[in-house]
Design a protein around this motif. Structure first.
Motif, PDB file in Angstrom:
ATOM      1  N   ASP A 118      29.427  29.873  26.854  1.00  0.00           N
ATOM      2  CA  ASP A 118      30.143  31.109  27.162  1.00  0.00           C
ATOM      3  C   ASP A 118      31.537  30.981  26.550  1.00  0.00           C
ATOM      4  OD1 ASP A 118      31.527  33.202  28.208  1.00  0.00           O
ATOM      5  OD2 ASP A 118      31.234  32.647  30.321  1.00  0.00           O
ATOM      6  N   PRO A 119      31.891  31.852  25.600  1.00  0.00           N
ATOM      7  CA  PRO A 119      33.180  31.690  24.916  1.00  0.00           C
ATOM      8  C   PRO A 119      34.359  31.821  25.886  1.00  0.00           C
ATOM      9  CG  PRO A 119      32.223  33.826  24.398  1.00  0.00           C
ATOM     10  CD  PRO A 119      31.180  33.062  25.161  1.00  0.00           C
ATOM     11  N   MET A 120      34.156  32.578  26.964  1.00  0.00           N
ATOM     12  CA  MET A 120      35.269  32.808  27.889  1.00  0.00           C
ATOM     13  C   MET A 120      35.535  31.589  28.776  1.00  0.00           C
ATOM     14  SD  MET A 120      35.826  35.609  26.650  1.00  0.00           S
ATOM     15  CE  MET A 120      37.295  35.958  27.590  1.00  0.00           C
ATOM     16  N   THR A 121      34.534  30.727  28.945  1.00  0.00           N
ATOM     17  CA  THR A 121      34.748  29.563  29.823  1.00  0.00           C
ATOM     18  C   THR A 121      34.718  28.247  29.049  1.00  0.00           C
ATOM     19  OG1 THR A 121      32.411  29.421  30.283  1.00  0.00           O
ATOM     20  CG2 THR A 121      33.729  30.733  31.819  1.00  0.00           C
ATOM     21  N   LEU A 122      34.535  28.357  27.744  1.00  0.00           N
ATOM     22  CA  LEU A 122      34.424  27.126  26.940  1.00  0.00           C
ATOM     23  C   LEU A 122      35.676  26.255  27.095  1.00  0.00           C
ATOM     24  CD1 LEU A 122      32.857  25.455  24.822  1.00  0.00           C
ATOM     25  CD2 LEU A 122      34.052  26.755  23.050  1.00  0.00           C
ATOM     26  N   ALA A 123      36.828  26.881  27.040  1.00  0.00           N
ATOM     27  CA  ALA A 123      38.087  26.132  27.121  1.00  0.00           C
ATOM     28  C   ALA A 123      38.196  25.429  28.482  1.00  0.00           C
ATOM     29  CB  ALA A 123      39.265  27.081  26.911  1.00  0.00           C
ATOM     30  N   ASP A 124      37.808  26.154  29.539  1.00  0.00           N
ATOM     31  CA  ASP A 124      37.866  25.559  30.881  1.00  0.00           C
ATOM     32  C   ASP A 124      36.933  24.347  30.971  1.00  0.00           C
ATOM     33  OD1 ASP A 124      39.648  27.443  31.640  1.00  0.00           O
ATOM     34  OD2 ASP A 124      38.189  28.714  32.691  1.00  0.00           O
ATOM     35  N   ARG A 125      35.768  24.529  30.387  1.00  0.00           N
ATOM     36  CA  ARG A 125      34.763  23.439  30.429  1.00  0.00           C
ATOM     37  C   ARG A 125      35.310  22.203  29.709  1.00  0.00           C
ATOM     38  NH1 ARG A 125      31.335  20.166  31.709  1.00  0.00           N
ATOM     39  NH2 ARG A 125      29.420  19.747  30.539  1.00  0.00           N
ATOM     40  N   VAL A 126      35.958  22.443  28.565  1.00  0.00           N
ATOM     41  CA  VAL A 126      36.527  21.335  27.798  1.00  0.00           C
ATOM     42  C   VAL A 126      37.615  20.642  28.626  1.00  0.00           C
ATOM     43  CG1 VAL A 126      37.902  20.764  25.743  1.00  0.00           C
ATOM     44  CG2 VAL A 126      35.969  22.346  25.549  1.00  0.00           C
ATOM     45  N   LEU A 127      38.462  21.446  29.265  1.00  0.00           N
ATOM     46  CA  LEU A 127      39.549  20.881  30.087  1.00  0.00           C
ATOM     47  C   LEU A 127      38.984  20.064  31.252  1.00  0.00           C
ATOM     48  CD1 LEU A 127      42.487  23.422  30.612  1.00  0.00           C
ATOM     49  CD2 LEU A 127      42.594  21.066  29.757  1.00  0.00           C
ATOM     50  N   GLU A 128      37.951  20.595  31.845  1.00  0.00           N
ATOM     51  CA  GLU A 128      37.329  19.916  32.985  1.00  0.00           C
ATOM     52  C   GLU A 128      36.829  18.524  32.552  1.00  0.00           C
ATOM     53  OE1 GLU A 128      33.716  21.796  34.238  1.00  0.00           O
ATOM     54  OE2 GLU A 128      33.151  19.911  35.226  1.00  0.00           O
ATOM     55  N   ILE A 129      36.167  18.511  31.396  1.00  0.00           N
ATOM     56  CA  ILE A 129      35.670  17.230  30.870  1.00  0.00           C
ATOM     57  C   ILE A 129      36.842  16.288  30.614  1.00  0.00           C
ATOM     58  CG2 ILE A 129      34.540  16.148  28.877  1.00  0.00           C
ATOM     59  CD1 ILE A 129      32.804  18.723  28.687  1.00  0.00           C
ATOM     60  N   TRP A 130      37.881  16.859  30.048  1.00  0.00           N
ATOM     61  CA  TRP A 130      39.084  16.080  29.706  1.00  0.00           C
ATOM     62  C   TRP A 130      39.663  15.438  30.975  1.00  0.00           C
ATOM     63  CZ3 TRP A 130      41.809  14.194  25.739  1.00  0.00           C
ATOM     64  CH2 TRP A 130      43.130  13.871  25.922  1.00  0.00           C
ATOM     65  N   HIS A 131      39.804  16.225  32.015  1.00  0.00           N
ATOM     66  CA  HIS A 131      40.409  15.710  33.245  1.00  0.00           C
ATOM     67  C   HIS A 131      39.509  14.668  33.902  1.00  0.00           C
ATOM     68  CE1 HIS A 131      43.991  18.057  33.201  1.00  0.00           C
ATOM     69  NE2 HIS A 131      43.339  19.220  33.165  1.00  0.00           N
ATOM     70  N   ARG A 132      38.228  14.960  33.910  1.00  0.00           N
ATOM     71  CA  ARG A 132      37.315  14.027  34.555  1.00  0.00           C
ATOM     72  C   ARG A 132      37.319  12.678  33.819  1.00  0.00           C
ATOM     73  NH1 ARG A 132      31.967  14.351  34.139  1.00  0.00           N
ATOM     74  NH2 ARG A 132      32.051  16.526  33.567  1.00  0.00           N
ATOM     75  N   HIS A 133      37.493  12.776  32.497  1.00  0.00           N
ATOM     76  CA  HIS A 133      37.535  11.557  31.700  1.00  0.00           C
ATOM     77  C   HIS A 133      38.756  10.705  32.064  1.00  0.00           C
ATOM     78  CE1 HIS A 133      37.069   8.826  28.378  1.00  0.00           C
ATOM     79  NE2 HIS A 133      38.264   9.158  27.888  1.00  0.00           N
ATOM     80  N   HIS A 134      39.852  11.422  32.329  1.00  0.00           N
ATOM     81  CA  HIS A 134      41.083  10.667  32.607  1.00  0.00           C
ATOM     82  C   HIS A 134      41.265  10.357  34.073  1.00  0.00           C
ATOM     83  CE1 HIS A 134      41.988  11.932  28.485  1.00  0.00           C
ATOM     84  NE2 HIS A 134      42.664  10.771  28.463  1.00  0.00           N
TER      85      HIS A 134
END
Lengths: 701, 159
Positions: free
Chosen positions: B141-157
């Motif tokens: 979903d293009p509208m939530t793609l950025a959120d999904r990426v951020l979520e992955i980023w935060h979970r990684h850190h």
């Protein structure tokens, strides 16, 4: 005497003395006479006794069974007793004065005995008056006079026919029993029953001196008509052998057996002269030259299971009871051996049945000892894994089972496990190193509570695995191919829908184009999938019409030009004959060319060119599509036209690629009685030739 | 639950169960900010829409590459915080590119997320085995793609 005168006295005294002397003499004479009389009487008595004795002796010699002859010094018979004369077939009178040698058979004369001064013993073959030889035992002694001079020879002659007969029978019995001993040893232990039986029959045949001996045995559970298994021995070269070997008159023998069956069942032994048999039986055996026979039944667990038949061409062949008894012993031994043999046969048959079952099973069956050696593998196992019997003996389980690094030796342990395991999947490695996927189960064999073998039954599931893998690849490929355009469609529509692009009409236009383009791509993919399925099901329909090829090629090029331009690929057309015509379906031809061109464009390096050329060749039209891309690797060429195959699994596609294009193109070409071939002689890039049946140009028609 | 352990114990005498929870008291550092994303995708249309979604909606700085080799060339210079990598690409494909990136000093520590339509279970497991920190499924979903990426980023850190 009382006289007293001296002279007178003197004279009378003298007379008295004389008288006395005379008296004395008389007395002596009387005594002598009495003695002589006594002696005479005694002598007379002796004479009478002697005469009586002689009479008795003569009587005895005359009536004794043994022959007695007395010959003079010249060998002439001076006395012969009736027994001797009778033994030799003469009357006593005929023999007196004859040479004693008259008896002795010229053919055989056996001397035994020693010093002529002593009594001597001989065995001799004598002849009767009519020439019949018979064995005798002779004891001879010389008779001497008072001066010890030889006067005559007394010979006692004994007919030993009976004795010899008995001795012969005993020897025969001994030989039969020896053969029976051998029979017991061989038949009850040896593996080859038939060979042992034949050897024992030969021994028996030789021991009994018959022309033919055979054993007839019926198989278990079959009605006893006659022997179904006949083993025999015959005196080599005899007539009986010849007839028997040729199997002449076997139906007659079956009939003969039927005559005897009841008596055999009752345990009787039949023997005797053929001439004494009832007509039919006699005729049957006569035809074989048999004169004398003996048949001994063979019982197995008190059921008649066969018989031993001895036949001889000699009419006088006598069957002595000792011999028959020995043959009965032989028959009992045969009976015991038949039982053992049939038990062995049963085991062998059932073993064979199971072995056959195992060997003809398509599953891989193995039995492995705890140390990993193969105790048994079936034919399918050997054929699938490519090992010979000898090689299997050298193999260990771990030579065959592929160890997976992650599983360490779990699979080997599972296969050796004594717990019995359900489905086990393993990879077996063939002698050539190929991998075979197998699935199976195992269970263990225990002896005294200890595992001695682990049996495994495995099924080759390599094909199933390949199909599974293909299915998975198909799902993965199709899913990817559907999701890729959908990603663009959903994303572009999502962005448009959010309204965030409303201030940028150019971008909006761009997003609409993305959605449209990818929708078409999706449609194309779905069409391809449907076409593939139709081709596989044989449900694809083709128009059968005259089509002009060059216009179709041009249209297709026009359709794909934008795609080529997007990838910076130049398209060039090389037409030898503008009027090329073929039979086929306009749209399908276009579809084929579109698929080929699309592949060529996708695999060409940017800036390169894809060429399409058309020419007529005898009765066909050839359209060729060439590119200068990486070409088709040799090892992939065989699978080139299979569906869902792409030689680079990492899927180097620039614009989709379901792996269906070539498969569909081939199906379409074949549907129009044409074909597609890869030009293997092209060194660079790839060239595909589409061949279709040509027709005359439409104008010419 | 890395860093947090839950232990289930059974008292042998009383036959009662007890839980022991231990939480790793690590110093709670603020995760680095995600700003620069290297987006590797050979499908131009997807590249275009994803870029719009990440830049216009997510506000990230996006460097788009059309192939693995292009990514390897431009990554050291661009210095991405995170790399979004397509799987099915002309050689080198996604996994090969990931492997090459992890061997380059500039990108060895850069987290990589696969963006792919090939998402059968075994495939996803394979990507994680290769070292990807997560997988974003196509279509997205293009509208939530950025959120999904951020979520992955935060979970990684901050796992």
């Amino acid at each position: 005497m009382g006289i007293t005168q001296p002279s007178k006295l003197i004279g009378s005294r003298k007379i008295r003395l004389d008288l006395e002397a005379t008296e004395r003499k008389l007395r002596d004479k009387t005594l002598e006479l009495e003695q002589a009389q006594e002696e005479l009487a005694a002598q007379a008595e002796d004479k009478i006794r002697l005469e009586t004795r002689l009479r008795l002796l003569e009587k005895a010699v005359d009536t004794v069974n043994m022959g007695v002859t007395i010959t003079d010094l010249q060998g002439k018979i001076i006395y012969v007793n009736p027994a001797d004369a009778r033994m030799h077939g003469y009357a006593v009178e005929e023999l007196i004065g004859q040479e004693a040698r008259l008896y002795a058979s010229k053919a055989v004369r056996t001397e035994t005995g020693g010093d002529p001064a002593e009594p001597w013993v001989r065995r001799r073959i004598d002849s009767t008056k009519d020439g019949q030889p018979f064995p005798v035992r002779l004891i001879s002694d010389r008779v001497h006079n008072t001066h010890l001079q030889p006067m005559a020879t007394v010979t006692i002659c004994e007919d030993i026919r009976e004795q010899e007969h008995i001795r012969e029978a005993l020897v025969r019995r001994d030989n039969i029993l020896k053969a029976v001993g051998l029979a017991a040893e061989r038949l009850l232990t040896d593996a080859s029953w038939e060979e042992s039986v034949e050897e024992v029959l030969e021994r028996l045949g030789r021991a009994t001196g018959v022309d033919l001996i055979y054993m007839s045995v019926v198989k278990e559970d079959s009605p006893f008509t006659t022997g179904s298994a006949i083993l025999s021995w015959t005196t080599p070269g005899g007539d009986v052998e010849e007839r028997f070997r040729q199997g002449l008159g076997l139906p007659d023998r079956i009939e003969l057996f039927a005559c005897w069956k009841d008596r055999l069942v009752a345990g009787q032994t039949l023997q005797g002269r053929v001439s004494e048999l009832p007509d039919r039986e006699r005729d049957i055996l006569d035809a074989w030259g048999v004169r004398s026979f003996a048949v001994v039944p063979i019982f197995v667990e008190s059921n008649l299971r066969g018989y031993l038949s001895l036949e001889d061409g000699d009419d006088d062949r006598e069957w002595l009871s000792v011999e028959i008894e020995a043959l009965k012993t032989a028959a009992r031994t045969f009976g015991a051996s038949i039982m053992t043999w049939q038990a062995k046969l049963k085991i062998a048959l059932s073993e064979e049945k199971y072995r056959d079952l195992l060997d003809n099973a398509t599953d891989l069956i193995q039995s492995v000892s705890p140390d990993g050696r193969f105790q048994y593998v079936n034919r399918a196992w050997k054929e699938t894994l490519g090992y010979s019997d000898q090689e299997v003996q050298q193999l260990k389980l771990w030579d065959v089972v592929r160890q997976q690094p992650s599983e360490e030796d779990d699979v080997v342990q599972s296969i050796l496990s004594v717990d019995g395991q359900g489905p086990i999947e393993a990879i077996f490695v063939t002698r050539d190193g190929a991998e075979i996927f197998v699935e199976g189960s195992i269970n263990s064999r225990f002896v005294d509570g200890l595992p001695v073998a682990t049996r495994g039954i495995f099924r080759d599931i390599t094909d199933r695995k390949l199909v599974d893998r293909m299915k998975q690849e198909f799902i993965s490929t199709v899913s990817h191919e559907l999701r890729t355009p959908l990603t663009s469609i959903i994303a572009s529509l999502g962005l448009l829908d959010s309204g965030r692009m409303s201030g940028d009409p150019e971008r909006m236009q761009e997003l609409v184009a993305v959605a449209l383009r990818n929708s078409n791509r999706l449609l194309q993919l779905i069409n391809n999938l449907l076409d593939q399925q139709k081709l596989e099901d044989g449900k694809m329909t083709f128009k059968d019409e005259h089509v002009e090829i060059v216009p179709i090629v041009r249209e297709t090029l026009d359709d794909i030009r934008s795609f080529a331009e997007m990838l910076n690929i130049e398209l060039s057309l090389d037409v030898a004959d503008e009027n090329l015509c073929a039979r086929g379906d306009h749209d399908r031809i276009s579809q084929i060319l579109s698929n080929l061109l699309s592949n060529a464009i996708k695999f060409s390096p940017p800036g390169d060119a894809v060429t399409i050329s058309c020419r007529g060749e005898r009765n066909r039209v050839v359209i060729s599509v060439s590119d200068n891309g990486p070409g088709i690797p040799l090892d992939f060429q065989g699978r080139l036209f299979e569906k869902f195959t792409q030689f680079d699994a990492s899927a180097t596609r620039r614009s989709g690629g379901s792996g269906l294009g070539l498969s569909i193109a081939r199906g379409l070409a074949e549907g129009m009685h044409g074909r597609i071939v890869l030009d293997e002689e092209v060194a660079r890039g790839a060239t595909f030739h589409v061949e279709l049946p040509s027709t005359l140009p439409i104008a010419a028609e | 639950m890395a860093g947090k352990d839950v232990i289930l114990e059974r008292d042998k005498t009383s036959n009662r169960a007890s839980f022991a929870v231990s939480i790793d008291e690590r110093a709670h550092q603020a995760p680095p900010k995600l700003t620069r994303i290297l987006f590797v995708e050979d499908e131009r249309d997807i590249q275009m829409v994803a870029r719009l979604a990440l830049e216009d909606i997510g506000g990230f700085t996006v460097e788009a590459c059309s192939s693995g080799s292009e990514a390897l060339e431009r990554a050291p210079c661009f210095g991405p915080d995170l790399i979004l990598l397509d799987v099915m690409m002309p050689a080198p494909d996604g996994p090969a590119t990931l492997s090459a990136l992890s061997e380059m000093p500039a990108t060895a520590q850069t987290p990589v997320v696969f963006v792919t339509a090939k998402v059968q279970n075994h495939e996803v497991a394979h990507y994680l085995e290769l070292g990807a920190i997560d997988v974003i499924v196509k279509p997205f979903d293009p509208m939530t793609l950025a959120d999904r990426v951020l979520e992955i980023w935060h979970r990684h850190h901050d796992p």
